[in-house]
Design a protein around this motif. Structure first.
Motif, PDB file in Angstrom:
ATOM      1  N   GLY A 116     -29.700  12.396 131.720  1.00 17.43           N
ATOM      2  CA  GLY A 116     -29.666  11.382 130.675  1.00 17.43           C
ATOM      3  C   GLY A 116     -29.291  11.982 129.333  1.00 17.43           C
ATOM      4  N   ALA A 117     -29.713  11.283 128.259  1.00 16.95           N
ATOM      5  CA  ALA A 117     -29.381  11.745 126.915  1.00 16.95           C
ATOM      6  C   ALA A 117     -29.814  13.205 126.754  1.00 16.95           C
ATOM      7  CB  ALA A 117     -30.059  10.851 125.878  1.00 16.95           C
ATOM      8  N   TRP A 140     -32.633   1.033 136.662  1.00 17.85           N
ATOM      9  CA  TRP A 140     -33.814   1.214 137.515  1.00 17.85           C
ATOM     10  C   TRP A 140     -34.488  -0.133 137.787  1.00 17.85           C
ATOM     11  CZ3 TRP A 140     -35.610   5.734 139.821  1.00 17.85           C
ATOM     12  CH2 TRP A 140     -34.885   6.899 139.492  1.00 17.85           C
ATOM     13  N   LEU A 156     -27.583   6.391 136.048  1.00 15.17           N
ATOM     14  CA  LEU A 156     -26.235   6.899 136.307  1.00 15.17           C
ATOM     15  C   LEU A 156     -26.061   8.123 135.407  1.00 15.17           C
ATOM     16  CD1 LEU A 156     -23.634   4.470 134.554  1.00 15.17           C
ATOM     17  CD2 LEU A 156     -26.038   4.658 133.936  1.00 15.17           C
ATOM     18  N   GLY A 208     -27.598   8.580 131.957  1.00 13.99           N
ATOM     19  CA  GLY A 208     -28.873   7.849 131.882  1.00 13.99           C
ATOM     20  C   GLY A 208     -28.747   6.662 130.938  1.00 13.99           C
ATOM     21  N   TYR A 266     -27.055   0.324 123.738  1.00 11.84           N
ATOM     22  CA  TYR A 266     -26.213  -0.520 122.879  1.00 11.84           C
ATOM     23  C   TYR A 266     -25.555   0.311 121.768  1.00 11.84           C
ATOM     24  CZ  TYR A 266     -28.155  -4.714 125.180  1.00 11.84           C
ATOM     25  OH  TYR A 266     -28.519  -5.688 126.090  1.00 11.84           O
ATOM     26  N   GLN A 273     -32.680  11.531 144.134  1.00 11.55           N
ATOM     27  CA  GLN A 273     -33.876  11.216 143.344  1.00 11.55           C
ATOM     28  C   GLN A 273     -34.959  12.265 143.568  1.00 11.55           C
ATOM     29  OE1 GLN A 273     -35.051   7.121 143.362  1.00 11.55           O
ATOM     30  NE2 GLN A 273     -37.183   7.589 142.857  1.00 11.55           N
ATOM     31  N   VAL A 274     -35.442  12.822 142.491  1.00  3.14           N
ATOM     32  CA  VAL A 274     -36.514  13.809 142.599  1.00  3.14           C
ATOM     33  C   VAL A 274     -37.805  13.068 142.929  1.00  3.14           C
ATOM     34  CG1 VAL A 274     -37.909  15.465 141.287  1.00  3.14           C
ATOM     35  CG2 VAL A 274     -35.401  15.506 141.149  1.00  3.14           C
ATOM     36  N   GLY A 278     -36.794  10.890 131.433  1.00  2.15           N
ATOM     37  CA  GLY A 278     -37.024   9.775 130.519  1.00  2.15           C
ATOM     38  C   GLY A 278     -38.478   9.336 130.486  1.00  2.15           C
ATOM     39  N   HIS A 292     -36.872   1.118 123.846  1.00  4.74           N
ATOM     40  CA  HIS A 292     -37.121   2.421 123.231  1.00  4.74           C
ATOM     41  C   HIS A 292     -38.465   3.032 123.629  1.00  4.74           C
ATOM     42  CE1 HIS A 292     -34.318   1.115 119.669  1.00  4.74           C
ATOM     43  NE2 HIS A 292     -33.639   1.427 120.750  1.00  4.74           N
ATOM     44  N   ASP A 314     -37.234  15.123 126.786  1.00  9.65           N
ATOM     45  CA  ASP A 314     -36.648  13.774 126.751  1.00  9.65           C
ATOM     46  C   ASP A 314     -37.447  12.942 125.767  1.00  9.65           C
ATOM     47  OD1 ASP A 314     -38.938  12.902 128.092  1.00  9.65           O
ATOM     48  OD2 ASP A 314     -37.993  13.011 130.065  1.00  9.65           O
ATOM     49  N   GLN A 359     -31.961   7.071 120.709  1.00  2.84           N
ATOM     50  CA  GLN A 359     -31.086   8.112 121.261  1.00  2.84           C
ATOM     51  C   GLN A 359     -30.882   9.275 120.277  1.00  2.84           C
ATOM     52  OE1 GLN A 359     -27.022   7.271 122.300  1.00  2.84           O
ATOM     53  NE2 GLN A 359     -26.647   5.854 120.616  1.00  2.84           N
ATOM     54  N   THR A 415     -33.754  11.550 120.219  1.00  3.14           N
ATOM     55  CA  THR A 415     -33.851  12.256 121.509  1.00  3.14           C
ATOM     56  C   THR A 415     -32.822  13.388 121.558  1.00  3.14           C
ATOM     57  OG1 THR A 415     -34.545  10.193 122.553  1.00  3.14           O
ATOM     58  CG2 THR A 415     -33.816  11.954 124.020  1.00  3.14           C
TER      59      THR A 415
HETATM   60  P1  FAD Z   1     -32.493   8.664 129.764  1.00  6.69           P
HETATM   61  O1  FAD Z   1     -31.284   8.707 128.901  1.00  6.69           O
HETATM   62  O2  FAD Z   1     -32.919   7.342 130.275  1.00  6.69           O
HETATM   63  O3  FAD Z   1     -32.229   9.662 130.995  1.00  6.69           O
HETATM   64  C1  FAD Z   1     -33.120   9.823 132.068  1.00  6.69           C
HETATM   65  C2  FAD Z   1     -32.300  10.172 133.297  1.00  6.69           C
HETATM   66  O4  FAD Z   1     -33.156  10.634 134.319  1.00  6.69           O
HETATM   67  C3  FAD Z   1     -31.542   8.977 133.870  1.00  6.69           C
HETATM   68  O5  FAD Z   1     -30.220   9.339 134.136  1.00  6.69           O
HETATM   69  C4  FAD Z   1     -32.304   8.654 135.139  1.00  6.69           C
HETATM   70  O6  FAD Z   1     -31.523   8.032 136.139  1.00  6.69           O
HETATM   71  C5  FAD Z   1     -32.779  10.037 135.550  1.00  6.69           C
HETATM   72  N1  FAD Z   1     -33.956  10.025 136.405  1.00  6.69           N
HETATM   73  C6  FAD Z   1     -35.115   9.343 136.218  1.00  6.69           C
HETATM   74  N2  FAD Z   1     -35.966   9.585 137.221  1.00  6.69           N
HETATM   75  C7  FAD Z   1     -35.345  10.436 138.069  1.00  6.69           C
HETATM   76  C8  FAD Z   1     -35.710  11.046 139.300  1.00  6.69           C
HETATM   77  N3  FAD Z   1     -36.899  10.824 139.880  1.00  6.69           N
HETATM   78  N4  FAD Z   1     -34.821  11.881 139.899  1.00  6.69           N
HETATM   79  C9  FAD Z   1     -33.600  12.131 139.344  1.00  6.69           C
HETATM   80  N5  FAD Z   1     -33.211  11.554 138.181  1.00  6.69           N
HETATM   81  C10 FAD Z   1     -34.069  10.732 137.549  1.00  6.69           C
HETATM   82  N6  FAD Z   1     -30.989   3.909 121.775  1.00  6.69           N
HETATM   83  C11 FAD Z   1     -30.271   3.961 120.639  1.00  6.69           C
HETATM   84  O7  FAD Z   1     -30.409   4.913 119.875  1.00  6.69           O
HETATM   85  N7  FAD Z   1     -29.393   2.964 120.301  1.00  6.69           N
HETATM   86  C12 FAD Z   1     -29.244   1.853 121.070  1.00  6.69           C
HETATM   87  O8  FAD Z   1     -28.437   0.975 120.737  1.00  6.69           O
HETATM   88  C13 FAD Z   1     -29.995   1.760 122.261  1.00  6.69           C
HETATM   89  N8  FAD Z   1     -29.884   0.692 123.076  1.00  6.69           N
HETATM   90  C14 FAD Z   1     -30.448   0.729 124.311  1.00  6.69           C
HETATM   91  C15 FAD Z   1     -30.147  -0.286 125.217  1.00  6.69           C
HETATM   92  C16 FAD Z   1     -30.591  -0.193 126.534  1.00  6.69           C
HETATM   93  C17 FAD Z   1     -30.245  -1.298 127.502  1.00  6.69           C
HETATM   94  C18 FAD Z   1     -31.341   0.931 126.955  1.00  6.69           C
HETATM   95  C19 FAD Z   1     -31.799   1.066 128.375  1.00  6.69           C
HETATM   96  C20 FAD Z   1     -31.678   1.929 126.049  1.00  6.69           C
HETATM   97  C21 FAD Z   1     -31.250   1.838 124.723  1.00  6.69           C
HETATM   98  N9  FAD Z   1     -31.508   2.837 123.801  1.00  6.69           N
HETATM   99  C22 FAD Z   1     -30.848   2.855 122.603  1.00  6.69           C
HETATM  100  C23 FAD Z   1     -32.467   3.925 124.087  1.00  6.69           C
HETATM  101  C24 FAD Z   1     -31.823   5.269 124.394  1.00  6.69           C
HETATM  102  O9  FAD Z   1     -30.713   5.121 125.246  1.00  6.69           O
HETATM  103  C25 FAD Z   1     -32.890   6.180 125.013  1.00  6.69           C
HETATM  104  O10 FAD Z   1     -33.921   6.378 124.077  1.00  6.69           O
HETATM  105  C26 FAD Z   1     -32.385   7.550 125.438  1.00  6.69           C
HETATM  106  O11 FAD Z   1     -31.308   7.450 126.315  1.00  6.69           O
HETATM  107  C27 FAD Z   1     -33.522   8.311 126.084  1.00  6.69           C
HETATM  108  O12 FAD Z   1     -33.051   9.518 126.605  1.00  6.69           O
HETATM  109  P2  FAD Z   1     -33.830  10.263 127.754  1.00  6.69           P
HETATM  110  O13 FAD Z   1     -33.089  11.523 127.989  1.00  6.69           O
HETATM  111  O14 FAD Z   1     -35.268  10.320 127.404  1.00  6.69           O
HETATM  112  O15 FAD Z   1     -33.750   9.295 129.015  1.00  6.69           O
END
Ligand code: FAD
Length: 562
Positions: free
Chosen positions: A10-11, A60, A82, A85, A91, A230-231, A273, A500, A532, A545, A548
């Protein structure tokens, strides 16, 4: 085996993958549950973001538990599944929060490395500001010196001007005392006011952690990426200095599939995440002992904070009916208009599809003398932080409620930015393919109710500016109410999530609270970190994001120097 195994692309995960693999002597594996983002049009074309989630194979597809503060309603909590993430599904609003947020993080963790004075430099590593795709003059819309031009993630100002843009700017001039113009919405030293949205978009297409950090590192032979895996749990691999090491990672393609196991020589980094990370920790026996025992999971590390402290921004759509047909509703409603817009985007990467959902947004504080402050401390990170946000959308933006068949709409989202409600992520069973129980307990505190009510009143004042008089017809349905009770009812009926969630594997310096220490190591374990959004102990004054990405950039430096 690999030196580092990163769970979740993900991010944050892709930042770590890209930064660690800069050293060709280090081997890195990223394991992602979802498929590739390549060729997924709704993940590429910016305005299609709201069609990528919920209820698709790239989500998810979580639903929150009944929300006691919101008439027991349940609604979707989208999370990208995907490569990239949620950075491939979000958005695309892009900014970093307030400097207070980072200074508060430094004080809560006892680690000055999280202070703004130290974190500021990561903006320049992370960000690459590019011109908006309509080529408009951006003078006065952002402060170039405060932004990176050589970083990884493309960021730009809105690439498709709208009829309402000038009305927003005029309203801010007319009501400047309450809604001052902000000449850069992503300068953490000064975030209060309304200005032009910065978006993770470059050349009319989405810029995600996958299209930037991961793709630029993809050809490195020392970086491997495993998708559709998937882990399901982490495996203990021995005892180091009295702590259980977790350097084994078990994964599977789906329920009833034969699992695989991979070992990390140095570390496992959980970047799944704010929902996935606590889920994996709990499945691995790291969490509240009593909860785990009830589900027949062997508790290995007792930590009551895992999955606790869930915090999310509340999204409240305040919708007005408007004159004419200049809103984007036609593009979403009428297949012919949609096809025309798609053709423009496909051939030139221009037009409404090349742009995100909002051109202008603003961060605001409750008045200093607001009565709620006599009842409890101000939850904002400091005087430069916001209590609420206004997001201006030139269409019907009401998650979960279908666009009416007729009419044009204008949505002023009021988002609660400094909520005091806290919830939980818990396992429903010991089956890794069962969805966890997600209960953000939204709007369950007096502060949250008060702040949302006052945010609605402020939106109404903004909408009453004379610049809207030839455009706005009337508040839509529940927005018409004016008494406390009527506004509270509007809040309960329409509030949901800004997507968020944070806080479920929070950083802390305390030995009794929090999941990771200031170096992001999981307390009571060896060989295991979390990087994350879940490590943020509270919500920053930002879409999450940017904060993060900055945390992940520093985390990569911490891991490299460990
Ligand atoms: P994520 O980016 O969610 O990454 C987690 C990754 O881990 C995913 O790819 C997931 O598939 C993978 N994963 C989870 N569990 C497992 C497992 N068991 N095994 C293997 N892989 C796994 N933020 C903004 O700043 N601006 C916006 O406009 C905004 N709009 C948003 C709109 C939507 C619809 C969503 C869903 C989020 C939005 N956000 C926005 C929030 C932002 O995208 C997240 O805060 C950020 O992506 C979090 O990063 P992360 O790395 O913590 O998690």
């Amino acid at each position: 085996s690999y030196d580092y195994v990163i769970v979740g692309a993900g991010a944050a995960g892709n930042v770590i993958a890209s930064r660690l693999s800069e050293n060709s002597g280090i081997s890195v594996l990223v394991i992602e549950a979802g498929p590739s983002d390549e060729g997924v049009t709704a993940a590429i074309a910016p305005l299609l973001a709201p069609t990528l989630t919920p209820n698709t194979p790239y989500d998810w597809n979580y639903t929150v538990a009944p929300q006691v503060g919101l008439n027991n309603r349940q609604f979707a909590l989208p999370r990208g599944r995907l490569l990239g993430g949620s950075s491939s599904a979000n958005y695309m609003v892009h900014h970093f929060g307030s400097s207070d947020d980072y200074d508060k993080l430094a004080s809560l963790t006892g680690d000055n490395g999280w202070s703004w004075a130290n974190m500021k430099k990561y903006i320049f590593k992370h960000e690459k500001i590019v011109p908006p795709n309509d080529g408009h003059d951006t003078t006065g819309q952002y402060i170039p010196a405060n932004h990176g031009t050589t970083g990884m993630l493309s960021v730009s100002l809105p690439g498709n001007s709208q009829v309402i843009d000038a009305k927003v700017t005029a309203a801010s001039q007319q009501l400047a005392a309450e809604f001052p113009y902000m000449n850069d919405t992503a300068t953490p030293e000064k975030i209060i006011g309304i200005g032009w949205t910065q978006q993770s978009i470059g050349g009319g297409v989405r810029s995600s952690s996958s299209t930037s950090y991961l793709r630029s590192a993809n050809s490195r032979p020392n970086l491997s990426v495993l998708i559709n895996a998937q882990v399901t749990r982490l495996l203990p691999t021995g005892i180091e200095n009295g702590k259980l090491a977790f350097r084994g990672v078990m994964f599977a393609n789906g329920p009833n599939q034969i699992p695989g196991v991979v070992l990390a020589k140095k570390e496992v980094i959980l970047s799944a995440g704010s929902i996935g990370t606590p889920q994996i920790l709990l499945l691995s026996g790291i969490g509240p002992q009593a909860d785990l025992q009830k589900l027949h999971i062997l508790p290995l590390v007792d930590n009551p904070s895992v999955g606790d402290n869930l915090s999310d921004h509340v999204l409240l759509p305040n919708i007005y009916t408007v004159k004419g047909s200049d809103s984007l509703d036609g593009v979403f409603r009428d297949p012919a208009q949609f096809q025309t817009a798609m053709n423009t985007w496909t051939t030139s990467k221009k037009g409404p599809i090349a742009n995100g959902v909002t051109n202008q947004l603003g961060f605001f504080r409750l008045p200093k003398n607001a009565t709620i402050f006599s009842k409890g401390a101000d939850p904002a990170s400091g005087p430069k932080s916001a209590h609420w946000e206004m997001i201006v959308c030139n269409f019907w933006l009401n998650p979960g409620v279908a666009l009416p068949a007729n009419g044009s709409f204008l949505t002023f989202i009021s988002a609660l930015i400094s909520p005091t409600s806290r919830g939980t992520v818990k396992l429903a069973s010991s089956d890794p393919f069962d969805k966890p129980i997600i209960d953000p307990r939204m709007v369950t505190t007096d502060f949250d109710k008060f702040a949302l009510r006052e945010a609605v009143r402020a939106v109404k004042r903004f909408a009453s500016a004379s610049s809207w008089s030839d455009y706005i017809i009337a508040p839509y349905q529940t927005l018409a109410g004016t008494t406390d009770d009527e506004i509270d009812s509007h809040v309960r009926q329409l509030s949901s999530t800004v997507f968020h969630p944070v806080g479920t594997a929070a950083m802390s310096s305390s030995s009794s609270k929090g999941v990771v220490d200031s170096q992001l190591k999981v307390k009571g374990t060896a060989g295991l970190r979390v990087v994350d959004a879940s490590v943020w102990p509270f919500l920053p004054s930002a879409h999450t994001q940017g904060p993060t990405y900055l945390v992940a950039e520093r985390a990569a430096d911490i891991i490299k120097s460990a």
